[in-house]
Motif scaffolding. Structure first.
Motif, PDB file in Angstrom:
ATOM      1  N   PHE A   1       0.821  -1.206   0.000  1.00 11.20           N
ATOM      2  CA  PHE A   1       0.000   0.000   0.000  1.00 11.20           C
ATOM      3  C   PHE A   1       0.853   1.253   0.000  1.00 11.20           C
TER       4      PHE A   1
ATOM      5  N   PHE B   1       1.811  -2.807  10.764  1.00 13.51           N
ATOM      6  CA  PHE B   1       1.072  -2.765  12.019  1.00 13.51           C
ATOM      7  C   PHE B   1       1.938  -2.079  13.073  1.00 13.51           C
ATOM      8  N   PRO B   2       1.501  -0.955  13.620  1.00 14.82           N
ATOM      9  CA  PRO B   2       2.360  -0.191  14.530  1.00 14.82           C
ATOM     10  C   PRO B   2       2.635  -0.908  15.838  1.00 14.82           C
ATOM     11  N   TRP B   3       1.821  -1.911  16.183  1.00 14.31           N
ATOM     12  CA  TRP B   3       2.022  -2.584  17.456  1.00 14.31           C
ATOM     13  C   TRP B   3       2.995  -3.756  17.356  1.00 14.31           C
TER      14      TRP B   3
ATOM     15  N   PHE C   1       4.177 -11.587   9.958  1.00 13.38           N
ATOM     16  CA  PHE C   1       2.709 -11.633  10.012  1.00 13.38           C
ATOM     17  C   PHE C   1       2.105 -12.629   9.017  1.00 13.38           C
TER      18      PHE C   1
ATOM     19  N   PHE D   1       7.115   3.229  14.286  1.00  6.62           N
ATOM     20  CA  PHE D   1       7.211   4.675  14.549  1.00  6.62           C
ATOM     21  C   PHE D   1       8.656   5.137  14.703  1.00  6.62           C
TER      22      PHE D   1
ATOM     23  N   THR E   1      -7.003   0.221   5.593  1.00  3.09           N
ATOM     24  CA  THR E   1      -5.750  -0.386   5.155  1.00  3.09           C
ATOM     25  C   THR E   1      -5.400  -1.624   5.983  1.00  3.09           C
ATOM     26  N   TYR E   2      -5.577  -1.551   7.313  1.00  2.00           N
ATOM     27  CA  TYR E   2      -5.248  -2.710   8.153  1.00  2.00           C
ATOM     28  C   TYR E   2      -6.092  -3.921   7.769  1.00  2.00           C
TER      29      TYR E   2
ATOM     30  N   VAL F   1      -4.746  -5.238   4.554  1.00  2.00           N
ATOM     31  CA  VAL F   1      -3.500  -5.981   4.754  1.00  2.00           C
ATOM     32  C   VAL F   1      -3.852  -7.384   5.224  1.00  2.00           C
TER      33      VAL F   1
ATOM     34  N   TRP G   1      -5.431 -10.704  15.742  1.00  2.00           N
ATOM     35  CA  TRP G   1      -4.134 -10.116  15.408  1.00  2.00           C
ATOM     36  C   TRP G   1      -4.235  -8.736  14.808  1.00  2.00           C
ATOM     37  N   VAL G   2      -5.411  -8.358  14.330  1.00  2.00           N
ATOM     38  CA  VAL G   2      -5.536  -7.042  13.702  1.00  2.00           C
ATOM     39  C   VAL G   2      -6.567  -6.165  14.422  1.00  2.00           C
TER      40      VAL G   2
ATOM     41  N   PRO H   1      -5.741  -5.408  18.500  1.00  2.00           N
ATOM     42  CA  PRO H   1      -4.698  -4.408  18.751  1.00  2.00           C
ATOM     43  C   PRO H   1      -4.972  -3.063  18.100  1.00  2.00           C
ATOM     44  N   ALA H   2      -5.600  -3.067  16.929  1.00  2.00           N
ATOM     45  CA  ALA H   2      -5.860  -1.785  16.255  1.00  2.00           C
ATOM     46  C   ALA H   2      -6.878  -0.955  17.036  1.00  2.00           C
TER      47      ALA H   2
ATOM     48  N   VAL I   1       2.178   5.938  22.276  1.00  2.00           N
ATOM     49  CA  VAL I   1       3.509   6.085  21.691  1.00  2.00           C
ATOM     50  C   VAL I   1       3.798   4.930  20.740  1.00  2.00           C
ATOM     51  N   ARG I   2       3.554   3.724  21.233  1.00  2.00           N
ATOM     52  CA  ARG I   2       3.839   2.543  20.425  1.00  2.00           C
ATOM     53  C   ARG I   2       3.041   2.523  19.130  1.00  2.00           C
ATOM     54  N   TRP I   3       1.799   2.959  19.219  1.00  2.00           N
ATOM     55  CA  TRP I   3       0.915   2.947  18.042  1.00  2.00           C
ATOM     56  C   TRP I   3       1.196   4.140  17.116  1.00  2.00           C
TER      57      TRP I   3
ATOM     58  N   ARG J   1       6.873  10.781  22.371  1.00  2.00           N
ATOM     59  CA  ARG J   1       7.278  10.222  23.647  1.00  2.00           C
ATOM     60  C   ARG J   1       7.249  11.263  24.747  1.00  2.00           C
TER      61      ARG J   1
END
Ligand SMILES: Nc1ncnc2c1ncn2[C@@H]1O[C@H](COP(=O)(O)OP(=O)(O)OP(=O)(O)O)[C@@H](O)[C@H]1O
Ligand SMILES: [Mg+2]
Lengths: 310, 243
Positions: free
Chosen positions: A108, A114-116, A125, A159, B134-135, B138, B152-153, B156-157, B236-238, B243
């Motif tokens: 894409f 996936f940010p996590w 994945f 990130f 998009t997720y 994917v 898995w998607v 967490p999303a 932050v992680r996402w 930070r």
């Protein structure tokens, strides 16, 4: 478009059927797609793609080029199986496409990582979906991370990466499931020219190594000329195939190739009216490009002085 | 600093100590309460109750949120209902709870549940609804099955929005608990709310204020130590916050 206006390096490609070596990997036959737009009394059906037919051969690098909004993404979504055509049919290896699957992997524009998950877990994945065990997953992920030179960053999160690194991770993630066809939707559009140049070189060498079938969407004529065997030029409103041309130059190529520069000028000359259409649609009605203002500019590669084979 | 303002306000107001307790007395009451274990016991009971009630709300709310997103019928039937229930202050459920369960632990748990299940349902629903296309694509292009996609998607999303809702649910749960305990303090088994009622009945205002301070401290602490940290970490992680 007169015959003289074209350079010798590209010719209109032969009608399909003459080149019947094998069944094409992907084939679109008379495909149309409409969308409902507007609400209430403004509601109408908008024809995004109309009667599009072309095919992609096994191992071919095909570029879809056209101005913004001409239906490139729509066509890719149809091949991927995210959307169904309203008319016509899409075939993959001779069978009609009914849904998405890992044999036609999509990359894409916004990488879609996936940010996590860490870089490595992102690459794993698709392998988890396939049900590979932990050891195999790790091994394959490392192999493809090596290919895109990112093993050092396998524990980083998206990130923490630059745009180019994210795009390379997305590439590794796609390659890891070893798809037969890669569908790439303007994957490098948001990168700076320097990074894009590096990724062009990497993608070319990757393609030369693996000879996967690639459908590459871009609105950049330079990018299409540099990477692909064949270019399908699209016209907009409604989206349709304007013409198809082949680029018979050896790989890997560079922006500075004299032949490419000449081809580019010729294509842009033919494109100018097309670009005016785009401008009218996505801007005010009185916005118009000056005659010759686009094709007269030097190619971006030259202007930025991008070096050879970096 | 605030203690000084409080002490001064007390002196200037000229009220008797039984109307408006000075901080010096409140602090000593707090100390006394902690020392003779009544405060800690009450706190323990309250936390136990909220743990149960909130845990239950978590299970129920997440499940209902999923249903609202994945079943159009459920959304049509229950969507407006959840919204309506959420607009009702949870203590309004107390009479019903007493009617159904009698005046006991279960009645209070029920009130806590009703107080927080709405926000958790909404949080789950909104979290799932805002997942970028998009997720999902994917997941489809890699050929993920329905369960794989969910675990898995989608899960967490949806997490960042879900956690923000969780925080809200927690504060609602805490309020509902106190309101419940305040109204129906059971002697010998009183929580923090019960402590307040008892202190008021005994006109022990220093103790009352001390209990209030403890309540505020605990809720701030839980928010800071658990939810805000979790939220910040996830954001932050996402890639949603610096930070
Ligand atoms: N889901 C949709 N609903 C309504 N209209 C849509 C939808 N998807 C695309 N369109 C319209 O269809 C046309 C083609 O869109 P598409 O995204 O395929 O263009 P594109 O060539 O990929 O453009 P770009 O280069 O800007 O990405 C556009 O005019 C767009 O507004
Ligand atoms: Mg597009």
């Amino acid at each position: 478009m007169t015959a003289e206006s074209r350079s010798t390096a590209f010719q209109a490609v032969e009608k399909h059927g003459q080149d019947a070596r094998a069944t094409p990997k992907v084939r679109l036959r008379g495909v149309s797609k409409r969308f409902d737009t507007g609400v209430g009394k403004n509601a109408r059906r908008f024809e995004a793609v109309k009667d599009v037919s072309f095919e992609v051969r096994d191992g071919e690098f095909l570029a879809l080029v056209g101005p913004s909004g001409c239906g490139k993404t729509t066509i890719l979504n149809l091949i991927a199986g995210f959307e169904r055509p309203d008319e016509g049919e899409v075939f993959f290896e001779g069978r009609p496409v009914t849904g998405a699957g890992p044999d036609r992997l999509v990359i894409f524009q916004e990488h879609g990582l996936f940010p996590w998950l860490t870089v490595q877990r992102n690459v794993e994945f698709g392998l988890r979906v396939l049900g590979l065990d932990k050891h195999e997953r790790r091994e394959r992920a490392m192999h493809y991370l090596q290919m895109v030179h990112l093993t050092k960053f396998r524990r980083s999160y998206p990130f923490q990466l630059s745009g180019g690194m994210r795009q390379r991770t997305a590439l590794a993630r796609a390659l890891a499931v070893e798809p037969q066809v890669l569908l790439m939707d303007e994957p490098f559009a948001s990168l700076d020219p320097r990074t894009r140049d590096i990724l062009h070189v990497e993608l070319q060498s990757l393609w030369l190594q693996t000879h996967k079938t690639i459908v590459f969407v871009t609105h950049s004529v330079e990018e299409a000329l540099r990477l692909s065997d064949r270019i399908v030029v699209l016209a907009s409103q409604p989206g349709r195939v304007r013409h198809t041309l082949s680029v018979s130059l050896p790989h890997p190529r560079d922006f500075l190739d004299a032949a490419l520069v000449e081809m580019r000028a010729n294509i842009l000359k033919e494109f100018e009216d097309e670009l005016n259409i785009l401008v009218k649609k996505e801007g005010d009605d009185d916005w118009r490009l000056e005659e010759g203002s686009i094709s007269a500019r030097p190619p971006r590669g030259v202007a930025l002085g991008l070096g050879d084979g970096i | 600093m605030w203690l000084l303002v409080w002490e001064t306000a007390f002196r200037l107001s000229g009220k008797e100590p039984w109307q408006f307790a000075p901080p010096s007395e409140v602090l000593s009451a707090l100390w006394a309460g902690v020392a003779d274990h009544t405060f800690l016991q009450a706190l323990g009971r309250s936390l136990g109750r909220i743990g149960c009630g909130f845990g239950l709300a978590l299970l129920l709310g997440t499940g209902m949120g999923f249903l609202l997103v994945h079943s159009r019928l459920c959304n049509w039937l229950a969507g407006p209902l959840v919204l309506g229930v959420q607009s009702l202050p949870s203590i309004c459920w107390m009479p019903v709870a007493v009617l159904w369960f009698g005046l006991n632990e279960r009645a209070i748990l029920f009130v806590v549940l009703m107080g927080s299940v709405g926000s958790i349902t909404m949080a789950t629903r909104d979290g799932l609804r805002q997942i970028p296309v998009t997720y999902q694509r994917v997941a489809s292009t890699f050929g993920a099955s329905l369960t794989q996609r969910l675990l898995w998607v989608s899960l967490p999303a949806a997490l960042p929005v879900f956690i923000s809702g969780l925080k809200q649910g927690w504060s609602f749960a805490w309020r509902s608990l106190l309101a419940g305990e305040l109204l129906y303090a059971v002697a010998g088994r009183e929580g923090m709310g019960g402590l307040l009622t008892m202190a008021r009945d005994l006109a022990d205002y220093a103790r009352m204020f001390a209990a209030m301070i403890l309540i505020v401290c605990v809720s701030v602490l839980v928010d800071r130590v658990i939810f805000s940290r979790l939220e910040q970490h996830v954001r932050v992680r996402w890639g949603l916050a610096a930070r």
